[in-house]
Design a protein around this motif. Structure first.
Motif, PDB file in Angstrom:
ATOM      1  N   TYR A  79       0.813  -1.217   0.000  1.00  0.00           N
ATOM      2  CA  TYR A  79       0.000   0.000   0.000  1.00  0.00           C
ATOM      3  C   TYR A  79       0.848   1.268   0.000  1.00  0.00           C
ATOM      4  O   TYR A  79       0.498   2.246  -0.664  1.00  0.00           O
ATOM      5  CB  TYR A  79      -1.000  -0.012   1.158  1.00  0.00           C
ATOM      6  CG  TYR A  79      -2.108  -1.003   0.902  1.00  0.00           C
ATOM      7  CD1 TYR A  79      -3.003  -0.804  -0.146  1.00  0.00           C
ATOM      8  CD2 TYR A  79      -2.246  -2.143   1.658  1.00  0.00           C
ATOM      9  CE1 TYR A  79      -4.012  -1.713  -0.418  1.00  0.00           C
ATOM     10  CE2 TYR A  79      -3.263  -3.065   1.403  1.00  0.00           C
ATOM     11  CZ  TYR A  79      -4.132  -2.837   0.360  1.00  0.00           C
ATOM     12  OH  TYR A  79      -5.128  -3.736   0.095  1.00  0.00           O
ATOM     13  N   PHE A 117      -8.139   6.712  -0.835  1.00  0.00           N
ATOM     14  CA  PHE A 117      -9.331   5.911  -1.130  1.00  0.00           C
ATOM     15  C   PHE A 117      -9.101   5.036  -2.358  1.00  0.00           C
ATOM     16  O   PHE A 117      -9.433   3.857  -2.349  1.00  0.00           O
ATOM     17  CB  PHE A 117     -10.554   6.810  -1.340  1.00  0.00           C
ATOM     18  CG  PHE A 117     -11.834   6.026  -1.308  1.00  0.00           C
ATOM     19  CD1 PHE A 117     -12.499   5.831  -0.116  1.00  0.00           C
ATOM     20  CD2 PHE A 117     -12.352   5.448  -2.455  1.00  0.00           C
ATOM     21  CE1 PHE A 117     -13.669   5.082  -0.062  1.00  0.00           C
ATOM     22  CE2 PHE A 117     -13.511   4.700  -2.429  1.00  0.00           C
ATOM     23  CZ  PHE A 117     -14.178   4.517  -1.219  1.00  0.00           C
ATOM     24  N   TRP A 120      -6.028   2.413  -1.520  1.00  0.00           N
ATOM     25  CA  TRP A 120      -6.131   1.548  -0.352  1.00  0.00           C
ATOM     26  C   TRP A 120      -7.498   0.895  -0.280  1.00  0.00           C
ATOM     27  O   TRP A 120      -7.640  -0.309  -0.485  1.00  0.00           O
ATOM     28  CB  TRP A 120      -5.835   2.370   0.895  1.00  0.00           C
ATOM     29  CG  TRP A 120      -5.644   1.566   2.139  1.00  0.00           C
ATOM     30  CD1 TRP A 120      -5.446   0.225   2.234  1.00  0.00           C
ATOM     31  CD2 TRP A 120      -5.624   2.067   3.455  1.00  0.00           C
ATOM     32  NE1 TRP A 120      -5.300  -0.131   3.538  1.00  0.00           N
ATOM     33  CE2 TRP A 120      -5.399   0.973   4.320  1.00  0.00           C
ATOM     34  CE3 TRP A 120      -5.765   3.333   4.010  1.00  0.00           C
ATOM     35  CZ2 TRP A 120      -5.317   1.117   5.701  1.00  0.00           C
ATOM     36  CZ3 TRP A 120      -5.674   3.470   5.384  1.00  0.00           C
ATOM     37  CH2 TRP A 120      -5.451   2.378   6.208  1.00  0.00           C
ATOM     38  N   ILE A 121      -8.498   1.671  -0.050  1.00  0.00           N
ATOM     39  CA  ILE A 121      -9.850   1.113   0.091  1.00  0.00           C
ATOM     40  C   ILE A 121     -10.373   0.612  -1.252  1.00  0.00           C
ATOM     41  O   ILE A 121     -10.918  -0.483  -1.349  1.00  0.00           O
ATOM     42  CB  ILE A 121     -10.788   2.163   0.719  1.00  0.00           C
ATOM     43  CG1 ILE A 121     -10.277   2.528   2.111  1.00  0.00           C
ATOM     44  CG2 ILE A 121     -12.218   1.649   0.773  1.00  0.00           C
ATOM     45  CD1 ILE A 121     -10.872   3.763   2.714  1.00  0.00           C
ATOM     46  N   ILE A 125     -11.508  -3.222  -2.275  1.00  0.00           N
ATOM     47  CA  ILE A 125     -12.838  -3.539  -2.793  1.00  0.00           C
ATOM     48  C   ILE A 125     -12.731  -4.203  -4.164  1.00  0.00           C
ATOM     49  O   ILE A 125     -13.378  -5.212  -4.426  1.00  0.00           O
ATOM     50  CB  ILE A 125     -13.717  -2.268  -2.861  1.00  0.00           C
ATOM     51  CG1 ILE A 125     -14.023  -1.769  -1.447  1.00  0.00           C
ATOM     52  CG2 ILE A 125     -15.005  -2.531  -3.635  1.00  0.00           C
ATOM     53  CD1 ILE A 125     -14.627  -0.385  -1.396  1.00  0.00           C
ATOM     54  N   HIS A 146     -12.382   1.052  -8.399  1.00  0.00           N
ATOM     55  CA  HIS A 146     -11.689   2.033  -7.554  1.00  0.00           C
ATOM     56  C   HIS A 146     -11.585   3.391  -8.245  1.00  0.00           C
ATOM     57  O   HIS A 146     -11.560   4.423  -7.579  1.00  0.00           O
ATOM     58  CB  HIS A 146     -10.313   1.507  -7.126  1.00  0.00           C
ATOM     59  CG  HIS A 146      -9.398   1.157  -8.246  1.00  0.00           C
ATOM     60  ND1 HIS A 146      -9.637   0.131  -9.124  1.00  0.00           N
ATOM     61  CD2 HIS A 146      -8.228   1.696  -8.622  1.00  0.00           C
ATOM     62  CE1 HIS A 146      -8.654   0.055  -9.996  1.00  0.00           C
ATOM     63  NE2 HIS A 146      -7.787   0.999  -9.717  1.00  0.00           N
TER      64      HIS A 146
END
Length: 159
Positions: A79, A117, A120-121, A125, A146
């Motif tokens: 990350y 976002f 990472w997130i 997802i 993303h």
């Protein structure tokens, strides 16, 4: 494109932002090969830095547990690589090799929030829901899940 003030327009012209008319969005395969190269770079970093450090500290390198020290260190390297490279260069080493760049579709500078976002997130997802990456092949702006969340995309840049 209309700007609220002329300073933003001058800034976008002097920073060599891509002309909206000549933008070529990067498709699934170009992004796939760039990502594969990034995984090789990340694996190399882990083997050159993390593995020797863990051996010196006598921390086990082989544990099949999500919360094992080696798993946590690998996730941090993964990350950090994507977040920092995208923030400071708008591209990872894989994207550099293939002439790709992450852009904000609203022609704004990529903020920390957008990058965190997206990288990472959003990646979590997209990796969890495999179709999150596959949709790149079918959307007009070649966006992954993303990218859709953060209003970004990956484009080809002139070298």
């Amino acid at each position: 494109m209309e700007y609220e003030n002329q300073g933003e327009f001058a800034k976008s012209v002097t920073t060599h932002e891509p002309d909206p008319v000549s933008i070529r969005f990067a498709g699934f395969w170009m992004r796939f090969w760039a990502y594969l190269l990034d995984l090789i770079v990340i694996g190399s970093i882990e083997r050159l830095i993390i593995n020797p450090l863990f051996r010196i500290l006598e921390i086990p390198l082989v544990e099949f547990n999500m919360f094992a020290p080696i798993s946590i260190a690998s996730a941090i390297i993964f990350y950090l690589y994507f977040v920092l490279m995208t923030k400071y260069f708008h591209q990872t080493l894989g994207k550099m090799v293939f002439g790709l760049r992450v852009v904000d579709l609203k022609s704004e500078k990529l903020s920390w929030g957008t990058i965190l976002f997206r990288e990472w997130i959003g990646r979590f997802i997209s990796a969890t829901i495999v179709i999150g990456y596959i949709v790149v092949a079918f959307l007009p702006k070649k966006q992954g899940l993303h990218d859709l969340f953060t209003d970004t995309s990956v484009i080809h840049v002139e070298r």
